[in-house]
Design a protein around this motif. Structure first.
Motif, PDB file in Angstrom:
ATOM      1  N   ARG A  97       0.818  -1.209   0.000  1.00  0.00           N
ATOM      2  CA  ARG A  97       0.000   0.000   0.000  1.00  0.00           C
ATOM      3  C   ARG A  97       0.852   1.259   0.000  1.00  0.00           C
ATOM      4  NH1 ARG A  97      -3.902  -1.169   4.832  1.00  0.00           N
ATOM      5  NH2 ARG A  97      -2.013  -2.121   5.525  1.00  0.00           N
ATOM      6  N   SER A  98       2.025   1.210   0.626  1.00  0.00           N
ATOM      7  CA  SER A  98       2.884   2.398   0.622  1.00  0.00           C
ATOM      8  C   SER A  98       3.384   2.685  -0.794  1.00  0.00           C
ATOM      9  CB  SER A  98       4.058   2.212   1.583  1.00  0.00           C
ATOM     10  OG  SER A  98       4.886   1.155   1.153  1.00  0.00           O
ATOM     11  N   HIS A  99       3.610   1.638  -1.580  1.00  0.00           N
ATOM     12  CA  HIS A  99       4.005   1.812  -2.980  1.00  0.00           C
ATOM     13  C   HIS A  99       2.896   2.532  -3.741  1.00  0.00           C
ATOM     14  CE1 HIS A  99       5.523   0.926  -6.964  1.00  0.00           C
ATOM     15  NE2 HIS A  99       4.388   0.310  -7.255  1.00  0.00           N
ATOM     16  N   TYR A 100       1.659   2.116  -3.542  1.00  0.00           N
ATOM     17  CA  TYR A 100       0.549   2.745  -4.251  1.00  0.00           C
ATOM     18  C   TYR A 100       0.281   4.163  -3.736  1.00  0.00           C
ATOM     19  CZ  TYR A 100      -0.215  -1.802  -6.290  1.00  0.00           C
ATOM     20  OH  TYR A 100      -0.045  -2.969  -6.980  1.00  0.00           O
ATOM     21  N   LYS A 101       0.553   4.396  -2.463  1.00  0.00           N
ATOM     22  CA  LYS A 101       0.403   5.766  -1.945  1.00  0.00           C
ATOM     23  C   LYS A 101       1.408   6.696  -2.607  1.00  0.00           C
ATOM     24  CE  LYS A 101      -1.445   4.547   2.554  1.00  0.00           C
ATOM     25  NZ  LYS A 101      -1.200   4.503   3.995  1.00  0.00           N
ATOM     26  N   ARG A 102       2.639   6.222  -2.778  1.00  0.00           N
ATOM     27  CA  ARG A 102       3.638   7.041  -3.479  1.00  0.00           C
ATOM     28  C   ARG A 102       3.207   7.309  -4.911  1.00  0.00           C
ATOM     29  NH1 ARG A 102       7.455   3.787  -0.588  1.00  0.00           N
ATOM     30  NH2 ARG A 102       7.566   2.376  -2.377  1.00  0.00           N
ATOM     31  N   ARG A 103       2.630   6.295  -5.558  1.00  0.00           N
ATOM     32  CA  ARG A 103       2.144   6.497  -6.923  1.00  0.00           C
ATOM     33  C   ARG A 103       1.004   7.501  -6.953  1.00  0.00           C
ATOM     34  NH1 ARG A 103       1.429   0.955 -10.181  1.00  0.00           N
ATOM     35  NH2 ARG A 103       0.440   2.441 -11.565  1.00  0.00           N
ATOM     36  N   ALA A 161      -3.568  11.410 -18.220  1.00  0.00           N
ATOM     37  CA  ALA A 161      -2.697  10.276 -17.886  1.00  0.00           C
ATOM     38  C   ALA A 161      -2.480  10.176 -16.375  1.00  0.00           C
ATOM     39  CB  ALA A 161      -1.356  10.423 -18.601  1.00  0.00           C
ATOM     40  N   ALA A 162      -2.313  11.320 -15.720  1.00  0.00           N
ATOM     41  CA  ALA A 162      -2.119  11.307 -14.269  1.00  0.00           C
ATOM     42  C   ALA A 162      -3.369  10.796 -13.560  1.00  0.00           C
ATOM     43  CB  ALA A 162      -1.752  12.698 -13.773  1.00  0.00           C
ATOM     44  N   CYS A 163      -4.541  11.185 -14.056  1.00  0.00           N
ATOM     45  CA  CYS A 163      -5.787  10.695 -13.456  1.00  0.00           C
ATOM     46  C   CYS A 163      -5.922   9.189 -13.604  1.00  0.00           C
ATOM     47  CB  CYS A 163      -6.993  11.379 -14.089  1.00  0.00           C
ATOM     48  SG  CYS A 163      -7.306  13.013 -13.471  1.00  0.00           S
ATOM     49  N   LEU A 164      -5.650   8.675 -14.786  1.00  0.00           N
ATOM     50  CA  LEU A 164      -5.762   7.238 -15.012  1.00  0.00           C
ATOM     51  C   LEU A 164      -4.763   6.465 -14.156  1.00  0.00           C
ATOM     52  CD1 LEU A 164      -6.284   7.154 -18.864  1.00  0.00           C
ATOM     53  CD2 LEU A 164      -7.989   6.784 -17.085  1.00  0.00           C
ATOM     54  N   TRP A 165      -3.549   6.981 -14.076  1.00  0.00           N
ATOM     55  CA  TRP A 165      -2.524   6.328 -13.261  1.00  0.00           C
ATOM     56  C   TRP A 165      -2.910   6.355 -11.782  1.00  0.00           C
ATOM     57  CZ3 TRP A 165       2.677   8.364 -11.330  1.00  0.00           C
ATOM     58  CH2 TRP A 165       3.537   7.311 -11.045  1.00  0.00           C
ATOM     59  N   GLY A 166      -3.417   7.508 -11.321  1.00  0.00           N
ATOM     60  CA  GLY A 166      -3.830   7.615  -9.928  1.00  0.00           C
ATOM     61  C   GLY A 166      -5.022   6.731  -9.604  1.00  0.00           C
ATOM     62  N   LEU A 167      -5.998   6.649 -10.527  1.00  0.00           N
ATOM     63  CA  LEU A 167      -7.158   5.795 -10.273  1.00  0.00           C
ATOM     64  C   LEU A 167      -6.785   4.324 -10.245  1.00  0.00           C
ATOM     65  CD1 LEU A 167      -9.950   7.535 -12.354  1.00  0.00           C
ATOM     66  CD2 LEU A 167      -9.808   7.326  -9.879  1.00  0.00           C
ATOM     67  N   SER A 168      -5.880   3.914 -11.121  1.00  0.00           N
ATOM     68  CA  SER A 168      -5.461   2.512 -11.087  1.00  0.00           C
ATOM     69  C   SER A 168      -4.721   2.204  -9.783  1.00  0.00           C
ATOM     70  CB  SER A 168      -4.598   2.174 -12.294  1.00  0.00           C
ATOM     71  OG  SER A 168      -3.344   2.794 -12.202  1.00  0.00           O
ATOM     72  N   SER A 169      -3.929   3.150  -9.305  1.00  0.00           N
ATOM     73  CA  SER A 169      -3.237   2.948  -8.025  1.00  0.00           C
ATOM     74  C   SER A 169      -4.234   2.916  -6.880  1.00  0.00           C
ATOM     75  CB  SER A 169      -2.224   4.066  -7.788  1.00  0.00           C
ATOM     76  OG  SER A 169      -1.227   4.033  -8.760  1.00  0.00           O
ATOM     77  N   TRP A 170      -5.218   3.772  -6.947  1.00  0.00           N
ATOM     78  CA  TRP A 170      -6.250   3.827  -5.892  1.00  0.00           C
ATOM     79  C   TRP A 170      -7.010   2.505  -5.841  1.00  0.00           C
ATOM     80  CZ3 TRP A 170      -7.537   6.896  -1.963  1.00  0.00           C
ATOM     81  CH2 TRP A 170      -8.782   6.743  -1.388  1.00  0.00           C
ATOM     82  N   LYS A 171      -7.379   1.976  -7.006  1.00  0.00           N
ATOM     83  CA  LYS A 171      -8.100   0.708  -7.054  1.00  0.00           C
ATOM     84  C   LYS A 171      -7.265  -0.427  -6.473  1.00  0.00           C
ATOM     85  CE  LYS A 171     -11.144   1.314 -11.010  1.00  0.00           C
ATOM     86  NZ  LYS A 171     -11.430   0.822 -12.367  1.00  0.00           N
ATOM     87  N   ARG A 172      -6.003  -0.490  -6.872  1.00  0.00           N
ATOM     88  CA  ARG A 172      -5.147  -1.573  -6.372  1.00  0.00           C
ATOM     89  C   ARG A 172      -4.863  -1.426  -4.890  1.00  0.00           C
ATOM     90  NH1 ARG A 172      -0.870  -2.303 -11.300  1.00  0.00           N
ATOM     91  NH2 ARG A 172      -2.392  -3.105 -12.777  1.00  0.00           N
ATOM     92  N   MET A 173      -4.731  -0.191  -4.421  1.00  0.00           N
ATOM     93  CA  MET A 173      -4.454   0.029  -3.008  1.00  0.00           C
ATOM     94  C   MET A 173      -5.641  -0.423  -2.158  1.00  0.00           C
ATOM     95  SD  MET A 173      -3.244   3.516  -1.112  1.00  0.00           S
ATOM     96  CE  MET A 173      -4.769   4.391  -1.339  1.00  0.00           C
ATOM     97  N   ASN A 174      -6.850  -0.238  -2.672  1.00  0.00           N
ATOM     98  CA  ASN A 174      -8.042  -0.600  -1.922  1.00  0.00           C
ATOM     99  C   ASN A 174      -8.572  -1.983  -2.262  1.00  0.00           C
ATOM    100  OD1 ASN A 174      -8.188   1.782  -0.426  1.00  0.00           O
ATOM    101  ND2 ASN A 174      -9.112   2.842  -2.150  1.00  0.00           N
ATOM    102  N   GLY A 175      -7.874  -2.711  -3.133  1.00  0.00           N
ATOM    103  CA  GLY A 175      -8.241  -4.087  -3.420  1.00  0.00           C
ATOM    104  C   GLY A 175      -9.274  -4.256  -4.507  1.00  0.00           C
ATOM    105  N   PHE A 176      -9.603  -3.206  -5.255  1.00  0.00           N
ATOM    106  CA  PHE A 176     -10.599  -3.342  -6.314  1.00  0.00           C
ATOM    107  C   PHE A 176     -10.000  -3.908  -7.585  1.00  0.00           C
ATOM    108  CE2 PHE A 176     -12.448   0.256  -3.870  1.00  0.00           C
ATOM    109  CZ  PHE A 176     -13.524  -0.457  -3.371  1.00  0.00           C
ATOM    110  N   GLY A 177      -8.695  -3.875  -7.742  1.00  0.00           N
ATOM    111  CA  GLY A 177      -8.071  -4.348  -8.966  1.00  0.00           C
ATOM    112  C   GLY A 177      -7.679  -5.805  -8.904  1.00  0.00           C
ATOM    113  N   ASP A 178      -8.004  -6.472  -7.811  1.00  0.00           N
ATOM    114  CA  ASP A 178      -7.617  -7.865  -7.662  1.00  0.00           C
ATOM    115  C   ASP A 178      -8.487  -8.759  -8.520  1.00  0.00           C
ATOM    116  OD1 ASP A 178      -5.794  -7.043  -5.813  1.00  0.00           O
ATOM    117  OD2 ASP A 178      -7.076  -7.467  -4.084  1.00  0.00           O
ATOM    118  N   SER A 179      -7.978  -9.930  -8.799  1.00  0.00           N
ATOM    119  CA  SER A 179      -8.752 -10.903  -9.553  1.00  0.00           C
ATOM    120  C   SER A 179      -9.833 -11.486  -8.651  1.00  0.00           C
ATOM    121  CB  SER A 179      -7.838 -12.002 -10.077  1.00  0.00           C
ATOM    122  OG  SER A 179      -7.219 -12.656  -9.004  1.00  0.00           O
TER     123      SER A 179
END
Length: 129
Positions: A35-41, A77-95
């Motif tokens: 999560r710290s990695h995604y927070k930095r992103r 591009a920054a919005c898309l990158w931030g949203l993908s990081s937000w999803k993965r940080m909160n577990g929405f991007g998981d399989s």
């Protein structure tokens, strides 16, 4: 599935060898939380968004269309990158969990997909005649 005692001992030996070889890297890897990695992103994405806004405004003020368009692209591009990081940080991007279907072919009960239902209706219609 838990590790056997032998596997646990081997893992401990590998870990100790890693600490002996490169303690700084081993400590960094051990402590890091994904999560710290995604927070930095997210922070980098917000800085990129702000930079895009600045570029867009400068492009509009000095009447330089390519600079304004570039600023908009940077913002997007920054919005898309931030949203993908937000999803993965909160577990929405998981399989999905094991045993659950993937993709959009989620079946509701035993009804089947749309095409299967249409084919079944077509068969019933011809059988009734």
């Amino acid at each position: 599935m838990p590790l056997s005692e032998h596997e646990q001992r081997l893992l401990d030996q590998i870990e100790q060898a890693l600490y002996a070889e490169d303690p700084k890297w081993a400590n960094t890897v051990r402590i890091s939380d994904p999560r710290s990695h995604y927070k930095r992103r997210l922070i980098k994405a917000s800085i990129g968004f702000a930079l895009g806004v600045v570029l867009l405004m400068v492009g509009v003020v000095i009447n330089m269309i390519p600079l304004g368009v570039g600023g908009f692209v940077v913002m997007l591009a920054a919005c898309l990158w931030g949203l993908s990081s937000w999803k993965r940080m909160n577990g929405f991007g998981d399989s999905p969990a094991p045993g659950q279907p993937q993709g959009k072919q989620v079946r509701r009960g035993n009804r089947g997909t749309f095409m299967e239902r249409m084919e079944e209706r077509w068969r019933r219609r011809h059988d009734e005649r």
